[in-house]
Scaffold this motif. Structure first.
Motif, PDB file in Angstrom:
ATOM      1  N   GLU A  81      -9.243   3.238  -7.313  1.00 44.58           N
ATOM      2  CA  GLU A  81      -9.128   2.952  -5.885  1.00 44.58           C
ATOM      3  C   GLU A  81     -10.467   3.057  -5.147  1.00 44.58           C
TER       4      GLU A  81
ATOM      5  N   LYS B  26       0.841  -1.199   0.000  1.00 49.02           N
ATOM      6  CA  LYS B  26       0.000   0.000   0.000  1.00 49.02           C
ATOM      7  C   LYS B  26       0.868   1.238   0.000  1.00 49.02           C
TER       8      LYS B  26
ATOM      9  N   ASP C  14     -11.859  -1.431  -0.233  1.00 44.01           N
ATOM     10  CA  ASP C  14     -10.937  -2.347   0.444  1.00 44.01           C
ATOM     11  C   ASP C  14     -11.676  -3.604   0.870  1.00 44.01           C
TER      12      ASP C  14
ATOM     13  N   ASN D  54     -11.131  -7.530  -0.516  1.00 42.51           N
ATOM     14  CA  ASN D  54     -10.874  -8.645   0.406  1.00 42.51           C
ATOM     15  C   ASN D  54     -11.884  -9.763   0.204  1.00 42.51           C
TER      16      ASN D  54
ATOM     17  N   ALA E 279      -7.455   2.678   2.198  1.00 44.02           N
ATOM     18  CA  ALA E 279      -6.275   1.827   1.947  1.00 44.02           C
ATOM     19  C   ALA E 279      -5.172   2.575   1.227  1.00 44.02           C
TER      20      ALA E 279
ATOM     21  N   SER F 283     -11.312   5.797  -0.201  1.00 39.75           N
ATOM     22  CA  SER F 283     -10.628   4.589   0.239  1.00 39.75           C
ATOM     23  C   SER F 283      -9.609   4.917   1.305  1.00 39.75           C
TER      24      SER F 283
END
Length: 725
Positions: free
Chosen positions: A676, A581, A648, A652, A682, A680
């Motif tokens: 993204e 990241k 995010d 996952n 992340a 976000s």
């Protein structure tokens, strides 16, 4: 052939003479066609011409019957009618015309051939088939037996060369040859075959030929011809030179096709030595008939005069080859030999000499163009090249096309210019437990020179080494040298290596010598004198530790190091994060391929529209980087979410589904998304500015394993630092 107009037979019955109730009938061969019967009188008549040669007799049956009832009045009667022959067939020669041969010069009465005529008339009855033979044409040369038809010669010594073929007419006449008989003729062609009754004869008694003196050996210079009236084998002749002053210079052979005598040159001609030759040539028949040998010799002779004409000849060397010898230390420009040549012509042109440089590429020799003296141009070395083969060229100055060549072999003689030396680099081994006087090594020497009486070497130690306390030398009978130890008790710890200089001299004049050093190494040996170890470090090993045990320990250490390296490598890979990241929003697609990808333009890795519009997620979207080989049911998609969905969490969930998908490839496929998501937490998924690196690895734990692994950890850390730098 017979024509019948009369009654052949009268048939009558004894029952009722002249009774009109009797009827005669006829049956059998030709009844009703050739023969007919008068049924009232019984007379038999022939109605056709009869030919005895076609049918000699006929069998017939006659019977008398009642004319009204056709009942037989008596048993049938059988009788035979025979056709009487008359002379109606002339003799014929079935196998004619005939061909026959007879040797010429045959005596009277020699059998030639036999003819045969046939007559179709009856040979038993009368003389119709009795034949008599006679000659109508062919007299007085041949005759024929009247009754046997054998033809014979009638004249002696008929010569084929005068007349070869005769045409004879033979007649055969029946009735014994009497008047009124019939006759037939045939022809016999009689050819006289050749016998050797004529000797060969030269067309002329004297022949003249001229030949150039430079004619090649074996070349024909002329032909002579002896004619023979005979033919075939009888006409074959052989030629020979029986007299003359050139019997050893010339030869004559026979041409098998033309029967000519071909005169050839056997030895070189020289106009300056002899300008003409006279030969007497004989021609003789190969096959002589002893019946005619009394008629004279079957041979003939002729004289042949040969004139030799002058030709411009090339120079002639005094020898066909030359062998020269020169010492290898001969001075430059020194004369090593001489060749001579002369012009054999009357004009005697001067000669110039030269060396064919194709045979002397290194230009080792020179030659004086006027007198042919060969000199040395560069130094010689017998050990490099013992023989030199060159070609000397002699050229007439008046006619440069007249050139001769001669080979010259130059042998380089040896001088003592090389010192002897050891045959090979020797290294001797001396056992610590050796005894005094023990032979340590036997060495031999070589010398590049080649003395006439062979090599003889002298060995000695340097003056300062003559009285050394350790070693001595001994000359052997085979020209070798033995190295001996003077004492025992040598020790590697005290001195491991000894150097022994040895002087080697030859027996040349002047003698040459060189010094070679022999290395003697002190070693540990078994009780049998077998060398086991020659290293000083062997003393620091624990007592009783063998070489095998040492190798086993070393192998264990290496195996342990390999295990440690593998462990550290696996740990490094385990600590590396799967997704990197970063706070910076770097929009790019990073795709992992086995080959080079298409860069940022490759948009086939993942459907980016899904991330750009999370609200449109509905159903299952297959992965595009690997085409599944198995058919599977699509997973149930997530329920639609509002635009503010957490990307995010979305990733996952998808990652979890991919990990549990049995149809997914057996490797991790990391997908990098260009979008993204809004809000976000992340940050950027790009690894371009990842703060994690290999330098974060800590290898301090290796120090706890001991000094050697501590050193390994330091080396590994230094390597990672260099890589990072």
């Amino acid at each position: 052939m017979t024509l019948i107009h009369m009654v052949h037979q009268l048939l009558h019955t004894d029952l009722d003479p002249g009774s009109s109730k009797i009827k005669y009938i006829l049956s059998g061969d030709g009844a009703g066609t050739i023969f007919v019967i008068n049924d009232k009188t019984g007379d038999i008549h022939a109605m056709k011409r009869l030919d005895r040669e076609e049918k000699a007799e006929y069998t017939l049956t006659a019977q008398a019957v009642d004319r009204d009832t056709n009942q037989p009045l008596e048993p049938p009667s059988e009788f035979i009618i025979k056709v009487q022959d008359i002379n109606d067939n002339a003799p014929e020669f079935v196998d004619g015309p005939y061909h026959a041969t007879v040797p010429e010069m045959s005596v009277v009465g020699t059998f030639v051939t036999k003819v045969t005529a046939t007559d179709a008339d009856d040979p038993v009855y009368g003389n119709s088939a009795k034949l008599v033979y006679s000659i109508l044409e062919g007299q007085p040369y041949f005759s024929i037996e009247p009754h046997t038809a054998i033809i014979k010669t009638a004249l002696p010594n008929m010569d084929r060369e005068a007349k070869e073929e005769y045409f004879v007419v033979i007649q055969a006449k029946d009735m014994g040859g009497h008047m009124g008989g019939l006759s037939g003729t045939t022809t016999v062609t009689i050819t006289l075959t050749d016998v050797n009754d004529n000797p060969p004869k030269f067309a002329q008694s004297l022949y003249h030929f001229s030949v150039m003196e430079d004619v090649a050996l074996g070349e024909p210079i002329g032909r002579v011809k002896a004619n023979d009236l005979d033919i075939g084998e009888n006409a074959k002749s052989s030629y020979d030179i029986i007299e003359g002053d050139g019997m050893d210079i010339f030869e004559i052979t026979t041409d098998a096709q033309t029967q000519d005598g071909i005169i050839r040159v056997r030895k070189p001609l020289d106009f300056e030595t002899k300008k003409s030759y006279t030969l007497k040539v004989e021609a003789a028949n190969v096959h002589v008939d002893p019946r005619f040998i009394s008629g004279g010799p079957f041979k003939d002779t002729a004289t042949v005069k040969i004139v030799v004409e002058d030709a411009d000849e090339p120079p002639v060397f005094s020898s066909p080859t030359y062998l020269l010898e020169v010492h290898e230390n001969a001075a430059i420009n020194s004369v090593i030999g001489q060749v001579t040549a002369h012009d054999p012509d009357v004009s005697s042109s001067p000669i110039r000499f030269s060396i064919d440089r194709h045979t002397d590429l290194e230009r080792q020799f020179n030659i004086n163009a006027e007198d042919g003296k060969i000199t040395l141009a560069t130094p010689l070395d017998r050990e490099t090249n013992m023989w030199h083969n060159i070609t000397i060229v002699a050229t007439e100055t008046r006619n440069h096309s007249q050139v001769s060549r001669v080979p010259v072999a130059i042998k380089v003689l040896d001088v003592n210019d090389n010192a002897p030396e050891f045959a090979s680099e020797h290294e001797a081994f001396l056992c610590e437990n050796g005894k005094p006087g023990q032979v340590i090594q036997i060495v031999s020497a070589v010398d590049k020179d080649d003395p006439k009486n062979g090599h003889y070497f002298l060995y000695s130690l340097l003056p300062e080494m003559v009285n050394n306390p350790n070693f001595t030398i001994k000359k052997n009978e085979d020209n070798t040298l033995s190295i001996l130890a003077k004492h025992s008790g040598f020790s590697r710890q005290k001195q491991e290596v000894y150097l022994l200089p040895i002087i080697i001299s030859d027996s040349g004049n002047p003698p040459m010598s060189s010094t070679s050093t022999l290395t003697i190494r002190v070693c540990g040996c078994s009780s049998d004198g077998i060398v086991q170890s020659c290293n000083v470090e062997a003393y620091v090993l624990p007592i009783g530790l063998s070489m095998g045990a040492l190798i086993a320990i070393l192998a264990c250490i290496i195996l342990l190091l390999v295990i440690v390296v593998l462990f550290v490598t696996l740990r490094r890979h385990k600590n590396e994060p799967l997704i990197i990241k970063d706070d910076e929003d770097v929009r790019e697609n990073i795709i992992r391929y086995d080959d080079e990808g298409g860069g940022e333009e490759d948009t086939e890795a993942f459907d980016i529209a899904t991330l750009q519009n999370p609200d449109g997620i509905n159903g299952f979207l297959p992965r595009k980087d690997i085409k599944p080989d198995l058919q599977f049911m699509p997973r149930q998609g997530l329920a639609p979410v509002p635009n503010g969905v957490d990307v995010d969490e979305f990733i996952n969930v998808r990652l979890h589904e991919a990990d549990n998908d049995p149809t997914a490839p057996p490797y991790d496929s990391i997908q990098i998304y260009g979008y993204e998501g809004r809000g976000s937490v992340a940050g950027s998924l790009s690894s371009l500015e990842s703060s994690t690196s290999d330098s974060d690895q800590n290898f301090d734990y290796l120090s706890e394993w001991g000094p050697r692994f501590k050193r390994l950890g330091e080396l590994y850390s230094v390597g990672e630092s260099d890589k990072e730098t």
